[in-house]
Design a protein around this motif. Structure first.
Motif, PDB file in Angstrom:
ATOM      1  N   LEU A 267       0.755  -0.969  -0.132  1.00 49.36           N
ATOM      2  CA  LEU A 267      -0.061   0.042  -0.044  1.00 49.36           C
ATOM      3  C   LEU A 267       0.688   1.249  -0.071  1.00 49.36           C
ATOM      4  O   LEU A 267       0.368   2.187  -0.684  1.00 49.36           O
ATOM      5  CB  LEU A 267      -1.002  -0.046   1.192  1.00 49.36           C
ATOM      6  N   ALA A 268       1.962   1.170   0.570  1.00 51.08           N
ATOM      7  CA  ALA A 268       2.803   2.393   0.810  1.00 51.08           C
ATOM      8  C   ALA A 268       3.240   2.525  -0.761  1.00 51.08           C
ATOM      9  O   ALA A 268       3.595   4.011  -1.157  1.00 51.08           O
ATOM     10  CB  ALA A 268       4.028   2.412   1.677  1.00 51.08           C
ATOM     11  N   ILE A 269       3.812   1.510  -1.457  1.00 49.85           N
ATOM     12  CA  ILE A 269       4.230   1.822  -2.816  1.00 49.85           C
ATOM     13  C   ILE A 269       2.974   2.171  -3.695  1.00 49.85           C
ATOM     14  O   ILE A 269       3.483   3.244  -4.441  1.00 49.85           O
ATOM     15  CB  ILE A 269       4.802   0.175  -3.368  1.00 49.85           C
ATOM     16  N   GLU A 270       1.920   1.670  -3.619  1.00 51.74           N
ATOM     17  CA  GLU A 270       0.722   2.075  -4.321  1.00 51.74           C
ATOM     18  C   GLU A 270       0.681   3.756  -3.963  1.00 51.74           C
ATOM     19  O   GLU A 270       0.489   4.364  -4.911  1.00 51.74           O
ATOM     20  CB  GLU A 270      -0.548   1.289  -4.025  1.00 51.74           C
ATOM     21  N   MET A 271       0.403   3.990  -2.732  1.00 46.66           N
ATOM     22  CA  MET A 271       0.203   5.551  -2.407  1.00 46.66           C
ATOM     23  C   MET A 271       1.647   6.371  -2.970  1.00 46.66           C
ATOM     24  O   MET A 271       1.305   7.607  -3.362  1.00 46.66           O
ATOM     25  CB  MET A 271      -0.024   5.558  -0.976  1.00 46.66           C
ATOM     26  N   GLY A 272       2.636   5.827  -2.793  1.00 46.10           N
ATOM     27  CA  GLY A 272       3.915   6.525  -3.075  1.00 46.10           C
ATOM     28  C   GLY A 272       3.713   6.901  -4.757  1.00 46.10           C
ATOM     29  O   GLY A 272       4.015   8.031  -5.166  1.00 46.10           O
ATOM     30  N   VAL A 273       3.406   5.981  -5.549  1.00 46.40           N
ATOM     31  CA  VAL A 273       3.009   6.013  -6.745  1.00 46.40           C
ATOM     32  C   VAL A 273       2.027   7.055  -7.285  1.00 46.40           C
ATOM     33  O   VAL A 273       2.177   7.817  -8.327  1.00 46.40           O
ATOM     34  CB  VAL A 273       3.016   4.486  -7.599  1.00 46.40           C
ATOM     35  N   ALA A 274       0.890   6.828  -6.441  1.00 44.98           N
ATOM     36  CA  ALA A 274      -0.116   7.908  -6.981  1.00 44.98           C
ATOM     37  C   ALA A 274       0.184   9.156  -6.443  1.00 44.98           C
ATOM     38  O   ALA A 274      -0.137  10.182  -7.261  1.00 44.98           O
ATOM     39  CB  ALA A 274      -1.286   7.236  -5.841  1.00 44.98           C
ATOM     40  N   PHE A 275       0.893   9.424  -5.414  1.00 43.96           N
ATOM     41  CA  PHE A 275       1.185  10.901  -4.941  1.00 43.96           C
ATOM     42  C   PHE A 275       2.197  11.334  -5.856  1.00 43.96           C
ATOM     43  O   PHE A 275       2.001  12.629  -6.362  1.00 43.96           O
ATOM     44  CB  PHE A 275       1.834  10.778  -3.473  1.00 43.96           C
ATOM     45  N   THR A 276       3.523  10.604  -6.365  1.00 45.41           N
ATOM     46  CA  THR A 276       4.254  11.260  -7.107  1.00 45.41           C
ATOM     47  C   THR A 276       4.104  11.376  -8.668  1.00 45.41           C
ATOM     48  O   THR A 276       4.395  12.352  -9.182  1.00 45.41           O
ATOM     49  CB  THR A 276       5.693  10.466  -6.735  1.00 45.41           C
ATOM     50  N   LEU A 277       3.436  10.178  -9.134  1.00 45.44           N
ATOM     51  CA  LEU A 277       3.164   9.942 -10.502  1.00 45.44           C
ATOM     52  C   LEU A 277       1.852  10.559 -11.232  1.00 45.44           C
ATOM     53  O   LEU A 277       1.721  10.970 -12.285  1.00 45.44           O
ATOM     54  CB  LEU A 277       3.605   8.729 -11.080  1.00 45.44           C
ATOM     55  N   ILE A 278       0.897  10.346 -10.458  1.00 43.73           N
ATOM     56  CA  ILE A 278      -0.582  10.605 -10.630  1.00 43.73           C
ATOM     57  C   ILE A 278      -0.769  12.242 -10.264  1.00 43.73           C
ATOM     58  O   ILE A 278      -1.184  12.950 -10.961  1.00 43.73           O
ATOM     59  CB  ILE A 278      -1.627   9.621 -10.133  1.00 43.73           C
ATOM     60  N   HIS A 279      -0.424  12.528  -8.931  1.00 45.47           N
ATOM     61  CA  HIS A 279      -0.744  13.673  -8.472  1.00 45.47           C
ATOM     62  C   HIS A 279       0.222  14.785  -8.419  1.00 45.47           C
ATOM     63  O   HIS A 279       0.207  15.909  -8.242  1.00 45.47           O
ATOM     64  CB  HIS A 279      -1.234  13.605  -7.131  1.00 45.47           C
TER      65      HIS A 279
END
Length: 142
Positions: free
Chosen positions: A88-100
């Motif tokens: 989940l941390a990896i997923e949220m890290g990707v979401a925060f950096t690459l999506i948002h």
């Protein structure tokens, strides 16, 4: 080796209660408000789902559903807590950096992804606490 990774520490009652609250709040909120809808609408949304890692839209959505349904459920019950928190941390890290794009405000703010990331990082480091299935399966004397 597996026992050392998943075994909860010798946390106090209040620390374990806090970890339980954190697991339940961030695990169940992720499943109910984010993962379940993606799972139920997988066939409709998978062709247009964001693909920040360039692995394909359907694969990106499948990995997201795995994180937001399976890993978040494991986190909530405290089974393989550190593994679930890592996913989940990896997923949220990707979401925060690459999506948002690390934006904390504006048109597509990543503040929520950043907050989830912080909670999952905390659980990755602390483990599930004594009120977890990890304690049942991997605790002292097992």
């Amino acid at each position: 080796m597996i026992k050392k990774i998943f075994a909860p520490g010798n946390d106090s009652f209040s620390t374990s209660a806090g970890l339980l609250a954190l697991r339940l709040f961030f695990g169940l909120t992720m499943v109910i408000h984010h993962g379940w809808d993606k799972l139920m609408s997988f066939s409709d949304k998978s062709s247009t789902f964001p693909d920040p890692m360039h692995v394909g839209h359907a694969v990106s959505m499948a990995m997201t559903v795995f994180a937001e349904v399976v890993a978040a459920s494991l986190l909530a019950v405290g089974l393989w807590t550190r593994f679930a928190a890592l996913v989940l941390a990896i997923e949220m890290g990707v979401a925060f950096t690459l999506i948002h794009k690390m934006a904390m405000s504006g048109m597509m703010p990543g503040e929520m992804a950043f907050m989830y990331f912080g909670a999952y990082l905390t659980l990755l480091l602390a483990g599930g606490g004594r009120f977890s299935l990890d304690m049942t399966f991997f605790g002292k004397g097992k």
